[in-house]
Design a protein around this motif. Structure first.
Motif, PDB file in Angstrom:
ATOM      1  N   LEU A  61       0.844  -1.205   0.000  1.00  0.00           N
ATOM      2  CA  LEU A  61       0.000   0.000   0.000  1.00  0.00           C
ATOM      3  C   LEU A  61       0.880   1.256   0.000  1.00  0.00           C
ATOM      4  O   LEU A  61       0.637   2.195  -0.759  1.00  0.00           O
ATOM      5  N   ARG A  62       1.904   1.252   0.848  1.00  0.00           N
ATOM      6  CA  ARG A  62       2.812   2.416   0.873  1.00  0.00           C
ATOM      7  C   ARG A  62       3.533   2.568  -0.465  1.00  0.00           C
ATOM      8  O   ARG A  62       3.703   3.677  -0.973  1.00  0.00           O
ATOM      9  N   GLY A  63       3.935   1.422  -1.047  1.00  0.00           N
ATOM     10  CA  GLY A  63       4.643   1.464  -2.332  1.00  0.00           C
ATOM     11  C   GLY A  63       3.747   1.895  -3.478  1.00  0.00           C
ATOM     12  O   GLY A  63       4.223   2.210  -4.564  1.00  0.00           O
ATOM     13  N   SER A  64       2.438   1.895  -3.254  1.00  0.00           N
ATOM     14  CA  SER A  64       1.478   2.307  -4.294  1.00  0.00           C
ATOM     15  C   SER A  64       0.789   3.611  -3.901  1.00  0.00           C
ATOM     16  O   SER A  64      -0.261   3.950  -4.453  1.00  0.00           O
ATOM     17  N   LYS A  65       1.361   4.302  -2.920  1.00  0.00           N
ATOM     18  CA  LYS A  65       0.803   5.564  -2.397  1.00  0.00           C
ATOM     19  C   LYS A  65      -0.682   5.410  -2.049  1.00  0.00           C
ATOM     20  O   LYS A  65      -1.508   6.273  -2.330  1.00  0.00           O
ATOM     21  N   PHE A  66      -1.012   4.248  -1.479  1.00  0.00           N
ATOM     22  CA  PHE A  66      -2.353   3.944  -0.988  1.00  0.00           C
ATOM     23  C   PHE A  66      -3.434   3.908  -2.064  1.00  0.00           C
ATOM     24  O   PHE A  66      -4.603   4.075  -1.774  1.00  0.00           O
ATOM     25  N   SER A  67      -3.023   3.654  -3.320  1.00  0.00           N
ATOM     26  CA  SER A  67      -4.038   3.331  -4.331  1.00  0.00           C
ATOM     27  C   SER A  67      -4.274   1.826  -4.208  1.00  0.00           C
ATOM     28  O   SER A  67      -3.364   1.023  -4.445  1.00  0.00           O
ATOM     29  N   ALA A  71      -1.920  -1.281  -5.597  1.00  0.00           N
ATOM     30  CA  ALA A  71      -1.340  -2.237  -4.638  1.00  0.00           C
ATOM     31  C   ALA A  71      -1.688  -3.666  -5.057  1.00  0.00           C
ATOM     32  O   ALA A  71      -0.833  -4.556  -5.063  1.00  0.00           O
ATOM     33  N   LYS A  72      -2.957  -3.887  -5.467  1.00  0.00           N
ATOM     34  CA  LYS A  72      -3.367  -5.231  -5.896  1.00  0.00           C
ATOM     35  C   LYS A  72      -2.542  -5.668  -7.104  1.00  0.00           C
ATOM     36  O   LYS A  72      -2.057  -6.798  -7.182  1.00  0.00           O
ATOM     37  N   GLN A  73      -2.396  -4.743  -8.062  1.00  0.00           N
ATOM     38  CA  GLN A  73      -1.666  -5.074  -9.287  1.00  0.00           C
ATOM     39  C   GLN A  73      -0.198  -5.386  -8.968  1.00  0.00           C
ATOM     40  O   GLN A  73       0.399  -6.305  -9.525  1.00  0.00           O
ATOM     41  N   LYS A  74       0.378  -4.613  -8.039  1.00  0.00           N
ATOM     42  CA  LYS A  74       1.787  -4.804  -7.699  1.00  0.00           C
ATOM     43  C   LYS A  74       2.010  -6.157  -7.015  1.00  0.00           C
ATOM     44  O   LYS A  74       2.997  -6.842  -7.278  1.00  0.00           O
ATOM     45  N   ILE A  75       1.081  -6.545  -6.136  1.00  0.00           N
ATOM     46  CA  ILE A  75       1.230  -7.849  -5.457  1.00  0.00           C
ATOM     47  C   ILE A  75       1.122  -8.971  -6.491  1.00  0.00           C
ATOM     48  O   ILE A  75       1.898  -9.934  -6.474  1.00  0.00           O
ATOM     49  N   ASP A  76       0.195  -8.822  -7.419  1.00  0.00           N
ATOM     50  CA  ASP A  76       0.031  -9.812  -8.486  1.00  0.00           C
ATOM     51  C   ASP A  76       1.338  -9.919  -9.287  1.00  0.00           C
ATOM     52  O   ASP A  76       1.853 -11.010  -9.551  1.00  0.00           O
ATOM     53  N   ARG A  77       1.889  -8.760  -9.643  1.00  0.00           N
ATOM     54  CA  ARG A  77       3.125  -8.748 -10.442  1.00  0.00           C
ATOM     55  C   ARG A  77       4.315  -9.272  -9.637  1.00  0.00           C
ATOM     56  O   ARG A  77       5.215  -9.905 -10.181  1.00  0.00           O
TER      57      ARG A  77
END
Length: 317
Positions: A61-67, A71-77
């Motif tokens: 969440l922090r790495g996605s500036k709370f979007s 955040a979901k997309q980043k965890i998937d990737r």
């Protein structure tokens, strides 16, 4: 995860909390519900088996500036891209793997702890000339680096709020070391770190670069993705490290006063060992694209990986 229950959030020191609110859109009163929303989404994804610990999700969440969507997309990737770098993400990524322990003891990678009040980025020194290239491949070094990258993302608040710096110490590096660098892997792994890791890279600073290599070295930078290239500096000056890291954080071998490199590697080995169950669980996490309900949406401009996970070779100028 070491030292905390899966459902506890570590409070930030005041300085970092201020940065998180101002720069990462963190709303402390909403953090728990944001984590719950991401967790609920993950549990409904048939194609994705992920770590569900609160602190892990908070770092994304922090790495996605709370979007939440980012955040979901980043965890998937994070999981789908690991699958396309099998030379790093494999069954050797365990805390008692003999090779992993040997690389830590050599001091190839040094994590430099900062004071709690400091709000600067986390610091890692990588001593590129300190391992035997006949014994270890570059991918073995990156594997250990990736393990500490995950520990950093789980427990280093400096890294999850202010990002991290890498100091690449090129002392003692020969042409053979550079030849052993596996540029394709370097390129693939830096793209993964940039696209899928929640901690933001704030700079890669090459220090003690042998004069003879300065030019060749700058051409090697062509392998890095564009926005990473902008954060890179190359210097042959032994004092250059002090421009990036205050002296009092560094071990004696670097002119600092914070113990020795041996003290650091001993702490790192103990730290790694406390993450035994996390890395054992990692062997079971991942994605299964056959079960993916919706096609993964990757904007070609945003990713160096094709839809099928293949890596697009970067065009070198």
């Amino acid at each position: 995860m070491s030292g905390s229950s899966p459902h506890s959030i570590r409070p930030l020191p005041p300085g970092l909390q201020k940065v998180a609110i101002e720069e990462l859109n963190e709303v402390p009163s909403r953090v728990e519900s944001d984590i719950a929303a991401v967790k609920e989404w993950l549990q409904k994804q048939p194609h994705l088996c992920a770590c569900l610990e609160d602190q892990f999700l908070l770092s994304f969440l922090r790495g996605s500036k709370f979007s939440l969507e980012k955040a979901k997309q980043k965890i998937d990737r994070f999981y789908s891209l690991q699958a396309v770098i099998p030379e790093v993400f494999n069954d050797q990524r365990l805390v008692d793997n003999a090779q992993v322990l040997e690389i830590i003891r050599l001091g190839v990678i040094l994590r430099i702890p900062l004071d709690k009040e400091d709000t600067g980025p986390a610091v890692t020194i990588i001593r590129a000339g300190s391992y035997d290239i006949n014994k270890f491949k570059f991918q073995d070094i990156i594997r250990v680096g990736s393990m500490f990258g995950e520990i950093m993302m789980l427990e280093d608040d400096h890294a999850s709020v202010s990002g991290y710096l890498e100091i690449m110490d090129m002392s003692g590096v020969t042409g053979a070391n550079l030849f052993a660098l596996q540029p394709q892997l370097l390129s693939k792994f830096s793209a993964y770190a940039d696209e899928a890791m929640p901690t933001r890279q704030k700079g890669i600073h090459f220090i003690n670069v042998p004069k003879a290599f300065e030019t060749g070295f700058k051409s090697l930078l062509g392998w890095f993705p564009g926005k990473i290239k902008e954060r890179v500096s190359v210097s042959s000056d032994p004092e250059a490290i002090f421009e990036r890291v205050p002296k009092h954080y560094l071990p004696e071998e670097y002119g600092g006063s914070k113990g020795t490199m041996k003290d650091i590697t001993t702490q790192m080995e103990a730290k790694l060992s406390s993450y035994r169950s996390y890395f054992e669980n990692c062997q079971h996490f991942g994605t299964n694209d056959k079960l993916r309900e919706e096609a993964s949406v990757l904007n070609p401009d945003e990713s160096h990986f094709g839809l099928d996970g293949s890596f697009r070779q970067l065009v070198i100028d």
